[in-house]
Design a protein around this motif. Structure first.
Motif, short mmCIF file in Angstrom:
data_model
loop_
_atom_site.label_atom_id
_atom_site.label_comp_id
_atom_site.label_asym_id
_atom_site.label_seq_id
_atom_site.Cartn_x
_atom_site.Cartn_y
_atom_site.Cartn_z
N ALA A 6 6.15 -20.56 1.06
CA ALA A 6 7.18 -21.04 0.14
C ALA A 6 8.55 -21.00 0.80
CB ALA A 6 7.20 -20.22 -1.15
N ALA A 7 9.44 -21.90 0.35
CA ALA A 7 10.84 -21.92 0.80
C ALA A 7 11.66 -22.62 -0.27
CB ALA A 7 10.97 -22.67 2.13
N ASP A 8 12.88 -22.16 -0.49
CA ASP A 8 13.71 -22.82 -1.50
C ASP A 8 14.25 -24.15 -0.98
OD1 ASP A 8 16.19 -22.48 -0.13
OD2 ASP A 8 16.34 -20.44 -0.87
N ASN A 9 14.85 -24.92 -1.88
CA ASN A 9 15.27 -26.29 -1.56
C ASN A 9 16.76 -26.41 -1.25
OD1 ASN A 9 12.64 -26.99 -2.08
ND2 ASN A 9 13.05 -27.85 -4.11
N LEU A 10 17.38 -25.31 -0.85
CA LEU A 10 18.81 -25.31 -0.62
C LEU A 10 19.15 -25.43 0.87
CD1 LEU A 10 21.71 -24.88 -1.81
CD2 LEU A 10 21.38 -22.45 -1.34
N SER A 36 20.50 -18.66 -1.42
CA SER A 36 19.20 -19.09 -1.94
C SER A 36 19.38 -19.84 -3.25
CB SER A 36 18.27 -17.89 -2.13
OG SER A 36 18.81 -17.01 -3.09
N LEU A 37 18.27 -20.41 -3.74
CA LEU A 37 18.30 -21.26 -4.92
C LEU A 37 17.08 -20.95 -5.78
CD1 LEU A 37 20.07 -23.69 -5.97
CD2 LEU A 37 18.33 -25.19 -4.99
N ASP A 38 17.18 -21.29 -7.08
CA ASP A 38 16.05 -21.02 -7.97
C ASP A 38 15.04 -22.16 -8.00
OD1 ASP A 38 17.75 -22.77 -9.22
OD2 ASP A 38 17.54 -21.89 -11.21
N ARG A 39 15.26 -23.20 -7.23
CA ARG A 39 14.27 -24.26 -7.08
C ARG A 39 13.67 -24.16 -5.67
NH1 ARG A 39 13.53 -27.79 -10.92
NH2 ARG A 39 15.08 -27.99 -12.59
N TYR A 40 12.35 -24.27 -5.59
CA TYR A 40 11.70 -24.01 -4.31
C TYR A 40 10.46 -24.88 -4.16
CZ TYR A 40 8.47 -21.16 -7.08
OH TYR A 40 7.56 -20.72 -8.01
N SER A 41 9.94 -24.91 -2.95
CA SER A 41 8.67 -25.58 -2.63
C SER A 41 7.64 -24.52 -2.29
CB SER A 41 8.85 -26.53 -1.43
OG SER A 41 9.84 -27.49 -1.68
N ILE A 42 6.41 -24.75 -2.73
CA ILE A 42 5.34 -23.81 -2.44
C ILE A 42 4.08 -24.60 -2.08
CG2 ILE A 42 4.67 -23.64 -4.87
CD1 ILE A 42 3.93 -20.69 -4.29
N ALA A 43 3.34 -24.09 -1.10
CA ALA A 43 2.12 -24.77 -0.65
C ALA A 43 1.00 -23.75 -0.51
CB ALA A 43 2.36 -25.49 0.67
N ILE A 44 -0.21 -24.19 -0.89
CA ILE A 44 -1.41 -23.40 -0.71
C ILE A 44 -2.35 -24.19 0.19
CG2 ILE A 44 -3.37 -22.27 -1.81
CD1 ILE A 44 -0.54 -23.19 -4.05
N ILE A 45 -2.79 -23.58 1.28
CA ILE A 45 -3.68 -24.25 2.22
C ILE A 45 -5.02 -23.54 2.21
CG2 ILE A 45 -3.99 -25.07 4.58
CD1 ILE A 45 -0.62 -23.73 3.74
N LYS A 93 3.69 -28.33 -3.73
CA LYS A 93 4.56 -28.61 -4.87
C LYS A 93 6.00 -28.39 -4.42
CE LYS A 93 1.05 -26.94 -8.11
NZ LYS A 93 0.73 -25.94 -9.16
N GLU A 94 6.83 -29.43 -4.55
CA GLU A 94 8.14 -29.40 -3.91
C GLU A 94 9.32 -29.21 -4.86
OE1 GLU A 94 7.74 -31.90 0.16
OE2 GLU A 94 8.11 -33.10 -1.64
N ASP A 95 9.08 -29.08 -6.15
CA ASP A 95 10.20 -28.92 -7.08
C ASP A 95 9.85 -27.90 -8.16
OD1 ASP A 95 12.76 -29.40 -7.96
OD2 ASP A 95 12.18 -31.08 -9.26
N GLU A 96 9.50 -26.69 -7.72
CA GLU A 96 9.16 -25.62 -8.65
C GLU A 96 10.42 -24.89 -9.11
OE1 GLU A 96 5.56 -24.62 -9.56
OE2 GLU A 96 5.93 -26.76 -9.21
N GLN A 97 10.39 -24.39 -10.32
CA GLN A 97 11.51 -23.64 -10.89
C GLN A 97 11.08 -22.20 -11.12
OE1 GLN A 97 14.74 -24.87 -12.05
NE2 GLN A 97 15.19 -22.70 -12.31
N LEU A 98 11.93 -21.26 -10.72
CA LEU A 98 11.60 -19.86 -10.95
C LEU A 98 11.47 -19.59 -12.44
CD1 LEU A 98 13.90 -17.91 -8.47
CD2 LEU A 98 11.45 -18.23 -8.32
#
Length: 262
Positions: free
Chosen positions: A55-59, A219-228, A237-242
């Motif tokens: 995961a990483a935030d979008n900022l 940092s930001l409260d919007r982030y991207s997360i990936a499961i491989i 998922k590229e626009d997740e909200q905490l």
């Protein structure tokens, strides 16, 4: 004035004589960037029994200004791996174009083989070390997450010097200080990865993203997360909200300069 576009702002040569730019030649050696301007912060990743969560935030911050709030710093390479970028955004874009060109070559290859996460990590480590050896480094730290040649979870890091290392949990930026202690409670040793479920890994990463939002000013409260995983490939998922985050608790704080109610 000479109104030709290539000479805008210069006096006419036929009136004032040829333009002398010799004073611009300083004779100093060529220099390279030593202080990135637009940067991204932490990238987090943890292995679990069937794959990796990253995961990483979008900022992207312009110095201390939260300038760009929709910068995706997780880049899928194929169905087996994701690269998470921390550091300079322009260098991230350069590396992204480099990986895209590599992906095109791989897709048109007739050999029938594709790069896995371990191969990609080796390639990027050579790229970073080459640029470091030219004293013109790419100012990034990357996490490569995915599956290796045996479809086992793979997670490793590369920094601007070409230094590489692997661990069941990894983080860049402030995440290395704030999130790593929390992630290590999930899996602090390779032998414990087999006991970590997908749900537990996702929960731990989301909790760390919340901690970083509160504690890391970049940092930001919007982030991207990936499961491989082997079965599902890359789920990004590229626009997740905490969830459950709020600064409402600040209204109840007393002291630290706030006027006390009588």
């Amino acid at each position: 004035m000479n109104h030709l576009p290539q000479a805008w702002g210069r006096p006419r040569d036929d009136v004032y004589g040829p333009y002398d730019a010799s004073y611009l030649q300083s004779g100093h050696p060529q220099t390279h960037t030593k202080s990135p301007i637009v940067t991204g912060t932490s990238v987090l990743a943890v292995k679990f029994q069937d794959g990796v969560v990253i995961a990483a935030d979008n900022l992207a911050s312009y110095g201390s200004l939260a300038r760009f709030t929709d910068v995706k710093r997780l880049r899928p390479f194929n169905s087996k791996c994701i690269v998470g970028f921390g550091g300079d955004v322009s260098d991230m874009q350069y590396l992204d174009r480099l990986l895209n060109s590599l992906d095109v070559v791989e897709n048109y290859s007739s050999e029938g083989h594709s790069l896995n996460a371990k191969n990609l990590h080796t390639y990027l480590s050579k790229v970073m070390y080459k640029r470091r050896s030219e004293i013109n480094p790419l100012w990034n730290q990357m996490l490569v997450a995915g599956l290796d040649g045996d479809d086992k979870p793979f997670l490793s890091s590369i920094d601007l010097l070409g230094t590489t290392f692997s661990s069941p949990t990894l983080a860049t930026g402030f995440g290395a200080h704030l999130a790593q202690p929390l992630l290590r409670k999930v899996a602090d040793d390779e032998s414990k990865v087999a006991g970590v479920t997908k749900e537990r890994a996702i929960e731990a990463v989301k909790e760390c993203m919340k901690v970083l939002f509160y504690r890391d000013a970049r940092s930001l409260d919007r982030y991207s997360i990936a499961i491989i995983t082997k079965e599902g490939g890359v789920e990004l998922k590229e626009d997740e909200q905490l969830e459950g985050q709020s600064w409402a608790f600040a209204e109840t704080i007393r002291g630290y300069g706030r006027t006390q109610e009588v």
